[in-house]
Design a protein around this motif. Structure first.
Motif, PDB file in Angstrom:
ATOM      1  N   ARG A  66      -7.319  17.817   7.391  1.00  0.00           N
ATOM      2  CA  ARG A  66      -7.347  18.813   6.413  1.00  0.00           C
ATOM      3  C   ARG A  66      -8.162  20.212   7.247  1.00  0.00           C
ATOM      4  N   GLU A  67      -9.336  19.957   7.673  1.00  0.00           N
ATOM      5  CA  GLU A  67     -10.162  20.721   8.668  1.00  0.00           C
ATOM      6  C   GLU A  67      -9.472  21.289   9.719  1.00  0.00           C
ATOM      7  N   ASN A  68      -8.804  20.350  10.381  1.00  0.00           N
ATOM      8  CA  ASN A  68      -8.025  20.667  11.886  1.00  0.00           C
ATOM      9  C   ASN A  68      -6.809  21.504  11.545  1.00  0.00           C
ATOM     10  N   ILE A  69      -6.064  21.217  10.513  1.00  0.00           N
ATOM     11  CA  ILE A  69      -4.906  22.111  10.025  1.00  0.00           C
ATOM     12  C   ILE A  69      -5.243  23.541   9.621  1.00  0.00           C
ATOM     13  N   ILE A 112      -0.122  17.609  14.034  1.00  0.00           N
ATOM     14  CA  ILE A 112      -1.097  18.194  13.339  1.00  0.00           C
ATOM     15  C   ILE A 112      -1.440  19.554  13.949  1.00  0.00           C
ATOM     16  N   ALA A 113      -1.382  19.663  15.391  1.00  0.00           N
ATOM     17  CA  ALA A 113      -1.436  20.947  16.143  1.00  0.00           C
ATOM     18  C   ALA A 113      -0.259  21.813  15.761  1.00  0.00           C
ATOM     19  N   VAL A 114       0.840  21.438  15.525  1.00  0.00           N
ATOM     20  CA  VAL A 114       2.073  22.369  15.065  1.00  0.00           C
ATOM     21  C   VAL A 114       1.698  22.782  13.761  1.00  0.00           C
ATOM     22  N   ALA A 115       1.507  21.950  12.881  1.00  0.00           N
ATOM     23  CA  ALA A 115       0.979  22.455  11.481  1.00  0.00           C
ATOM     24  C   ALA A 115      -0.385  23.552  11.346  1.00  0.00           C
ATOM     25  N   ARG A 116      -1.251  23.190  12.431  1.00  0.00           N
ATOM     26  CA  ARG A 116      -1.904  24.333  12.585  1.00  0.00           C
ATOM     27  C   ARG A 116      -1.766  25.703  12.752  1.00  0.00           C
TER      28      ARG A 116
END
Length: 612
Positions: free
Chosen positions: A450-453, A504-508
């Motif tokens: 959650r924190e990374n996104i 996750i990087a794409v979601a971020r």
């Protein structure tokens, strides 16, 4: 000690605490000085009774009053010492907080070039060693040595009232000691600097090895890394031997000189007592006062030792603070209340208001070194909603173009504009809010999914975070974890697969929803299944957005609007894929090399940073 004074003067918020420490030190001194006078009076009273043979019972009450007075002074000294110690401890931690936060803030404002030339371990060591040594010294000075200095000054005054030769000898102690210490200090600090340099190099390598332990183990280099690490520390042992030998030889000379001076002090007290100038109580008083003056002198070796470390550390600290930031006037703490969502909204508003090209390189040149340009006379315009891919040899300037757009560096010649504004004149937080980035390496942080996104949008709701994850094809695997979005992923996301990290990087980047997207192609190191999932997320992310792509696979750039090829830091060709495929330039050459199965051609592909 100028740098220590600079630290104190730069932490004005702590001045009430500094004042409280000084007041407590004065009170500690006062209560300490009262006690020898009480003992002196009690001694004279006892001697008088013994000498005259008087009835002791008539003097017991007087003696008890002396004892009570001594108890009160002792209790007051204990209470004030602990109160002052408490204030000193809290002040030291508050000081460390201020210095550490200011150091971190400074690092965050420094240009990328600073980090290019500094070892990560050295940067970290400055925080853990230099700042801690400075605050420990100031804490020790406040809690221990300041009261002793005040006590020593009072002792000199009182001694002068009783005997000026006695006061003169005590007065000689400090300049003699400081002179001998000054002779010691210069060489000691040079050796300390050499030692710290080795510690920093070893610490830097340690951080690198721990961060890339898989590479070290895979290549079987554990023994070499350990040997190199141990050799750095071995050199500090040799330096410490020389440093310590010199220090203790000089310390022996200092303390020997003090022993001779104190011999003269005690001789004066004893002789003048025998000659009747002092009573027994006076002698007891003066001996106690001399011992009180002797204690800080004996502690001065420790204080100077820790003080020199603090001075060296504070110099390193201010050396970093004196570095030029990437933008003058950048105040991260002052801007901390700005909501990230509001910054992104402002970026979208700028994008909507822009009527010209989204990105303009206008005869822009840049080099990491003053004598060699990596990019030369780049002129290029990117329009709204356009997808542009950059292709060229490894080291040809593709990543540098992106670094310039993000404000990590500034062009030396020409201009670079984003939404019509020159990047050299645009506030960095505004410039970087215009971009969403998906790196080739996912670059995740320790913490939860959650924190990374939500890294660029920390106030995002769970629904917004999950929606971004769904669009990035990440929601399914995230919900399979027992803790779902609150799953801790470890340092750099080590508990996740490559494909999971990239999704996750794409979601971020999706959650940030910036108007311009930069892709340092995020699928080049993935297996086929992961690549399909991540590419689907990237396609969703690029929809309706201006996108810049650093190409690592030719198969992923066939659908872009234009390809820009770079050769020797210059733009070689610009055009749609179909046109460049038949132009005979770099892109056409790469297509031919990819179609070939020979090892030679595959090796040539790698020179262009293209996967075969």
């Amino acid at each position: 000690m100028r740098s220590i004074g600079k630290i104190l003067s730069s932490t004005r918020a702590l001045w009430p605490s500094y004042l409280a420490i000084v007041v407590s030190s004065v009170l500690i001194t006062a209560t300490s000085l009262v006690m020898p006078f009480i003992i002196s009076g009690a001694t004279d009273e006892v001697v008088s009774v013994v000498k005259t043979g008087a009835n002791p019972s008539g003097h017991v009450a007087t003696i008890m009053w002396f004892a009570v007075a001594l108890l009160v002074a002792d209790l007051a000294n204990t209470a004030i010492s602990n109160i002052g110690g408490y204030i000193g401890d809290v002040t030291a931690v508050r000081l460390r907080r201020i210095l550490s936060t200011r150091y971190f803030e400074k690092l965050l404002t420094l240009p990328q070039s600073y980090f290019d030339r500094e070892l990560t371990g050295r940067i970290i060591n400055r925080l853990s060693r230099n700042i801690s040594e400075t605050t420990q010294f100031l804490n020790s000075f406040a809690n221990n040595f300041l009261p002793m200095l005040l006590t020593t000054f009072a002792v000199l005054v009182i001694s002068a009232i009783y005997s000026w030769p006695l006061a003169l000898l005590l007065l000689i102690v400090f300049p003699v000691f400081m002179y001998l210490t000054t002779l010691t200090s210069k060489k000691w600090q040079v050796l300390e600097g050499e030692k710290n340099s080795q510690f920093d190099i070893a610490g830097g390598r340690f951080a690198e090895v721990v961060g890339q332990i898989r590479v070290v183990k895979s290549f079987g280099q554990e023994r070499r890394e350990l040997t190199s690490f141990d050799e750095r520390y071995a050199s500090t042992v040799a330096t410490t031997r020389e440093q310590s030998r010199y220090w203790h030889l000089m310390d022996g000379a200092r303390r020997g000189a003090l022993n001779v001076i104190f011999f003269g002090v005690y001789s004066i007290i004893f002789v003048q007592t025998v000659e009747g100038h002092f009573s027994i109580g006076d002698m007891v008083l003066l001996i106690q006062l001399v011992n009180m003056a002797r204690q800080p002198v004996m502690m001065m070796s420790y204080l100077i030792d820790s003080g020199q470390r603090a001075v060296a550390g504070s110099r390193d600290y201010f050396r970093v603070l004196d570095e030029r930031p990437e933008r003058e006037g950048l105040d991260l703490l002052g801007a901390a209340d700005t909501a990230p969502g509001a910054t992104i909204d402002a970026a979208r508003a700028r994008a909507a208001a822009c009527t010209g090209s989204v990105i303009e390189f206008d005869h822009a040149s840049f080099g990491y070194d003053a004598d060699r340009d990596v990019l030369k006379d780049i002129t290029l315009a990117v329009e709204r909603g356009e997808r542009v891919a950059f292709v060229g040899e490894s080291g040809g300037g593709k990543t540098t173009l992106i670094s310039l757009l993000l404000g990590l560096y500034t062009v030396h010649d020409g201009h670079l504009r984003v939404f019509g504004r020159d990047t050299a004149e645009t506030p960095l937080d505004e410039l970087r809010s215009d971009f969403g980035v998906v790196f080739q390496d996912a670059s995740l942080f320790s913490g939860t999914i959650r924190e990374n996104i939500a890294y660029a949008h920390p106030e995002a709701t769970h629904e917004e975070i999950r929606a971004a994850a769904e669009r990035a094809n990440a929601d399914v695997f995230i919900r399979q974890f027992p803790d779902g979005y609150d799953t801790t992923i470890g340092e750099r996301g080590l508990k996740l697969s490559g494909g999971q990290k990239q999704r996750i990087a794409v979601a971020r980047a999706m959650l940030k929803d910036a108007p311009i997207l930069i892709l340092d192609e995020a699928t080049s190191a993935l297996d086929t299944k992961s690549e399909r999932l991540v590419q689907a997320g990237l396609d969703e992310l690029m929809e309706g957005r201006t996108s810049l792509i650093i190409a690592h696979r030719l198969s992923t750039i066939g659908a872009v609007d234009r390809i820009v090829t770079l050769r020797d830091g210059r733009i070689d060709e610009v055009g749609p894929p179909a046109e460049l495929a038949t132009s005979g330039g770099i892109y056409a050459e790469l297509l031919a090399l990819q179609a070939s199965g020979s090892k030679r051609d595959k090796k040539r592909l790698k020179a262009y940073d293209i996967a075969g």
